[in-house]
Design a protein around this motif. Structure first.
Motif, mmCIF file in Angstrom:
data_model
loop_
_atom_site.group_PDB
_atom_site.id
_atom_site.type_symbol
_atom_site.label_atom_id
_atom_site.label_comp_id
_atom_site.label_asym_id
_atom_site.label_seq_id
_atom_site.Cartn_x
_atom_site.Cartn_y
_atom_site.Cartn_z
ATOM 1 N N LEU A 162 0.842 -1.196 0.000
ATOM 2 C CA LEU A 162 0.000 0.000 0.000
ATOM 3 C C LEU A 162 0.876 1.245 0.000
ATOM 4 O O LEU A 162 1.802 1.351 0.804
ATOM 5 N N SER A 163 0.593 2.185 -0.903
ATOM 6 C CA SER A 163 1.347 3.428 -0.895
ATOM 7 C C SER A 163 0.436 4.591 -0.559
ATOM 8 O O SER A 163 -0.783 4.495 -0.708
ATOM 9 N N TYR A 164 1.012 5.663 -0.086
ATOM 10 C CA TYR A 164 0.228 6.839 0.321
ATOM 11 C C TYR A 164 1.164 8.043 0.266
ATOM 12 O O TYR A 164 2.377 7.883 0.357
ATOM 13 N N PRO A 165 0.620 9.265 0.131
ATOM 14 C CA PRO A 165 1.489 10.448 0.159
ATOM 15 C C PRO A 165 1.992 10.721 1.583
ATOM 16 O O PRO A 165 1.258 10.495 2.549
ATOM 17 N N ASN A 200 2.362 13.276 3.311
ATOM 18 C CA ASN A 200 1.663 14.266 4.143
ATOM 19 C C ASN A 200 0.233 13.829 4.460
ATOM 20 O O ASN A 200 -0.619 14.642 4.797
ATOM 21 N N ILE A 201 -0.020 12.536 4.398
ATOM 22 C CA ILE A 201 -1.348 11.981 4.665
ATOM 23 C C ILE A 201 -1.823 12.371 6.072
ATOM 24 O O ILE A 201 -1.010 12.510 6.981
ATOM 25 N N ASP A 241 -4.797 10.848 7.439
ATOM 26 C CA ASP A 241 -5.608 9.791 8.033
ATOM 27 C C ASP A 241 -5.252 8.459 7.396
ATOM 28 O O ASP A 241 -5.337 8.299 6.189
ATOM 29 N N LEU A 257 -6.073 2.360 5.575
ATOM 30 C CA LEU A 257 -4.952 1.453 5.337
ATOM 31 C C LEU A 257 -4.803 0.466 6.486
ATOM 32 O O LEU A 257 -4.561 -0.724 6.280
ATOM 33 N N LEU A 303 -13.463 12.024 9.260
ATOM 34 C CA LEU A 303 -12.566 12.761 8.381
ATOM 35 C C LEU A 303 -13.296 13.988 7.829
ATOM 36 O O LEU A 303 -12.734 15.080 7.726
ATOM 37 N N TYR A 329 -2.958 15.622 15.859
ATOM 38 C CA TYR A 329 -1.936 15.497 14.820
ATOM 39 C C TYR A 329 -0.680 16.256 15.214
ATOM 40 O O TYR A 329 -0.767 17.348 15.748
ATOM 41 N N TYR A 382 -1.345 20.313 3.164
ATOM 42 C CA TYR A 382 -2.269 19.251 2.794
ATOM 43 C C TYR A 382 -3.709 19.680 3.032
ATOM 44 O O TYR A 382 -4.565 19.531 2.170
ATOM 45 N N SER A 400 -5.306 2.679 -1.601
ATOM 46 C CA SER A 400 -4.897 3.900 -0.923
ATOM 47 C C SER A 400 -4.217 4.876 -1.867
ATOM 48 O O SER A 400 -4.285 6.078 -1.685
ATOM 49 N N ASP A 401 -3.560 4.351 -2.907
ATOM 50 C CA ASP A 401 -2.879 5.257 -3.818
ATOM 51 C C ASP A 401 -3.851 5.930 -4.771
ATOM 52 O O ASP A 401 -3.496 6.863 -5.474
ATOM 53 N N ARG A 458 -6.873 7.182 -3.697
ATOM 54 C CA ARG A 458 -7.865 7.971 -2.958
ATOM 55 C C ARG A 458 -7.970 9.391 -3.512
ATOM 56 O O ARG A 458 -9.060 9.939 -3.631
#
Lengths: 401, 294
Positions: free
Chosen positions: A204-207, A209-210, A212, A216, B14, B212, B221, B261-262, B264
């Motif tokens: 699984l990849s994500y940016p 600066n995610i 939430d 995942l 969210l 956070y 972001y 997830s990539d 989204r």
């Protein structure tokens, strides 16, 4: 800054016109990000280089001349190029040491290559640094590929036995941020895992600066992943460690790849309970079996005396060992011409387990040091302790109950 | 089914997060008609303030709202008075956008200078504790953010509809020239509105800080999502921003779990584009002018 540079250049030009060769000193460039977002570890890396230079000067310098470092601030890729040009053409450096950041290194080393000036990379891990067939670029530190290989090796040799399970029966999930750092480490993890016959159930990849990661985490939880491999910076390391706890997801092992997992701040942010037992791969750190790293204690003492604090990461140590090996080789070279430096450096043959970081030095045909390796680490009692490989381990791996 | 419910709740939470950040932006956007690219950095300033107050005074992060909201209110007013207002009558409106972009970059680098590249962690103070409600888990802090966003929407709507100054704000939004002819001090309305928008971010900052880690790039972001939320909801519509935030939160959550997830962000922005093509004024936007000289 501009004014003082102009002044320096003027003075240097005047000195060049009047100076006699008797005043000779050997100037090396120190090209690191000293300001901007990467400044902390850039500065930390440069400190290792400075300690190596002090040590060489205490022994009489290289070829009888004292060594001087001229700093270049590689705050971004463009400035890295500009500063490399300045170091080479105005400061007449013999060689450049750098650069912590892979992208800065890739940019600046092109300038050095065209000018025919040796460039010694002491800390950047991206594959592309040595993958370009350059003649004057040498890399002393271990790479992203080594990181992937070491993680898989640690799973097979240590994690699976500690959990009392066959490695091929573990379900492994890979989680990575989607810049070149995360992507390259994850692809090496996948490749070495396939070679070892391990079962990677998802990548699984994500940016980075995610904000939430609950989806995942839910995905990994539903797949009943035993071992999570995460390649991440700080924000996303903290986020994952917190959110997996909040979602009630309890994998048997979590393994980071340097980045956020190596930082004390991450541990402080998530708290003792959540960081305890988490595994990590990185450059040699300070809680290690010192029989494998002779000179480590002296390095730490020198560091404390010079900077008045403990080293903030393993970067200074790795940079110190790499720089010292190169400076010693240059000391024994015929002269200071690039070709003479190259042949001296090509001849370096230092076995592993004999330096302060445990890394040996021996360059392959791509000028990549083949004797530098990452180490497996574990957060134990809020400290990052070396647990792999066995001859460097300061403590046993603690997993399960 | 349990997973579905959990993904649903994650999406709503969210959405609450996006809503509380987006409300201030829509207020500024809809009334002052300035696209505030520094909105995310306002959030960052507020979060750093919340962090400093929490750690220095050893109080619960929520109590810092007492100080952070007025701080951001004043900060917003000063921004409008000294950065935006002098450019209000510039021949090209876009110059105001560049000012806010400049402010954003300046604030990010100022934070880098003051706080360094390391991030600041406000103590979670129990707000990251998971509550188990039936089959789903949700954090105490997330519920509070959701509740606060809802109350903020109700409160602002009542304020704009039922008070004298609220009516003045809406009058200025509808027609600046006419409002001035009716004796409304337009510049003052703009200053206060900008302050109100920033104060909403102040509230958001105090509520989000314990959830956070704060870094100098935290705003970058959130601001993108906040813009999506505001445009989707209909610029200037507070209820619209809230519902837009829910839509985005749910798409984000469902696409991340069920698609990947990539993908989204691909999902979020595809839906965003589709809605804009079909309904350019946004879900709840009425016809309104975005010109300054109307």
């Amino acid at each position: 800054m501009g004014w003082s540079k102009t002044l320096k250049a003027t003075v240097a030009a005047a000195a060049m016109m009047t100076a006699t060769p008797a005043l000779a000193e050997v100037t090396f460039g120190a090209l690191f990000p000293f300001s901007g977002g990467l400044a902390l570890l850039g500065e930390e890396s440069a400190r290792g280089l400075e300690i190596a230079v002090d040590e060489i000067n205490a022994r009489g310098g290289v070829q009888g001349e004292p060594v001087v470092l001229e700093r270049g601030d590689a705050v971004d890729n463009n400035q890295a190029i500009g500063e490399a040009r300045r170091l080479i053409s105005r400061e007449n450096v013999v060689a450049i040491f750098g650069s912590y950041s892979s992208s800065r290194s890739i940019a600046a080393s092109q300038v050095a290559e065209l000018a025919g000036i040796p460039y010694f990379e002491l800390g950047a891990v991206a594959d592309e640094v040595t993958g370009r067939g350059f003649d004057y670029l040498y890399r002393l530190n271990p790479t992203a590929e080594d990181m992937g290989e070491m993680i898989i090796e640690m799973i097979v040799e240590q994690v699976a036995p500690a959990l009392d399970i066959d490695p091929t029966e573990l379900t492994i999930g890979i989680l990575h941020e989607d810049s070149s750092y995360g992507t390259s480490v994850a692809s090496h993890q996948n490749r070495f895992a396939a070679e070892a016959g391990l079962n990677i159930v998802t990548t699984l990849s994500y940016p980075a600066n995610i904000v939430d990661m609950s989806s995942l985490v839910l995905d990994l939880k539903e797949r009943e992943v035993d071992v999570v491999l995460q390649t991440s910076y700080q924000n996303d390391s903290v986020l994952f460690l917190r959110q997996r706890h909040e979602a009630g997801f309890e994998p048997a092992a979590i393994i980071g790849s340097g980045g956020g997992y190596s930082m004390q701040q991450t541990a402080d942010a998530v708290g003792t309970d959540l960081i305890e037992g988490v595994l990590n791969i990185d450059f040699t750190q300070y809680v290690v079996n010192t029989e494998f790293t002779p000179g480590l204690e002296e390095f730490v003492e020198t560091y404390r005396a010079k900077y008045g604090e403990d080293p903030r990461s393993g970067h200074s140590l790795t940079n110190y060992v790499g720089a010292l090996a190169v400076l010693e080789a240059i000391d024994s070279a015929e002269g200071l011409e690039p070709a003479q430096i190259r042949s001296a450096v090509d001849a370096i043959d230092i076995p592993a387990g004999t330096t302060a970081s445990g890394n040996g030095v021996w360059f392959d045909e791509n000028n990549q040091n083949q004797r530098a390796r990452m180490m497996g680490l574990q957060w134990q009692d809020s400290r990052l302790v070396t647990v792999h490989p066995a001859d460097a381990a300061a403590s046993e791996l603690r997993l399960g109950d | 089914m349990e997973v579905f419910l959990q993904v649903l709740v994650n999406g709503l939470m969210l959405g609450g997060l996006f809503a509380i950040i987006g409300i201030g932006l829509t207020l500024i956007f809809g009334i002052v008609k300035v696209i505030n690219f520094a909105h995310g950095e306002f959030l960052m300033v507020g979060m750093y303030a919340a962090f400093l107050l929490t750690t220095a005074l050893d109080v619960h992060p929520y109590t810092t709202a007492i100080a952070v909201i007025p701080l951001l209110f004043v900060f917003g007013m000063l921004t409008q008075r000294f950065l935006i207002q002098p450019l209000m009558n510039a021949r090209d409106d876009h110059i105001q956008i560049f000012v806010t972009v400049g402010l954003s970059t300046a604030l990010i680098n100022l934070a880098l200078l003051v706080f360094g590249a390391e991030f600041a962690t406000t103590p979670p103070s129990g707000l990251r504790t998971a509550l188990e409600i039936g089959p789903v888990r949700v954090l105490v802090g997330q519920l509070v953010v959701f509740g606060a966003a809802t109350l903020l929407v109700v409160g602002l709507t009542l304020y704009l509809n039922n008070t004298q100054f609220g009516r003045a704000i809406r009058a200025v939004a509808q027609n600046r020239a006419a409002a001035r002819l009716m004796g409304i001090n337009v510049n003052w309305v703009y200053i206060v509105t900008f302050g109100l928008g920033a104060a909403c971010v102040g509230l958001a900052a105090s509520l989000i800080a314990p959830l956070y880690p704060t870094s100098q790039t935290i705003g970058t972001y959130f601001v993108l999502i906040a813009f999506v939320v505001v445009v989707l909801g209909g610029m200037g519509s507070i209820t619209g921003a809230f519902l837009g935030a829910m839509v985005i939160g749910l798409i984000d959550s469902f696409s991340a779990y069920y698609i990947g997830s990539d993908l989204r962000e691909v999902a979020v922005f595809t839906v965003f584009l589709l809605i804009l093509i079909l309904r350019p004024q946004g879900l709840f936007g009425g016809r309104q002018t975005l010109s300054h000289v109307s």
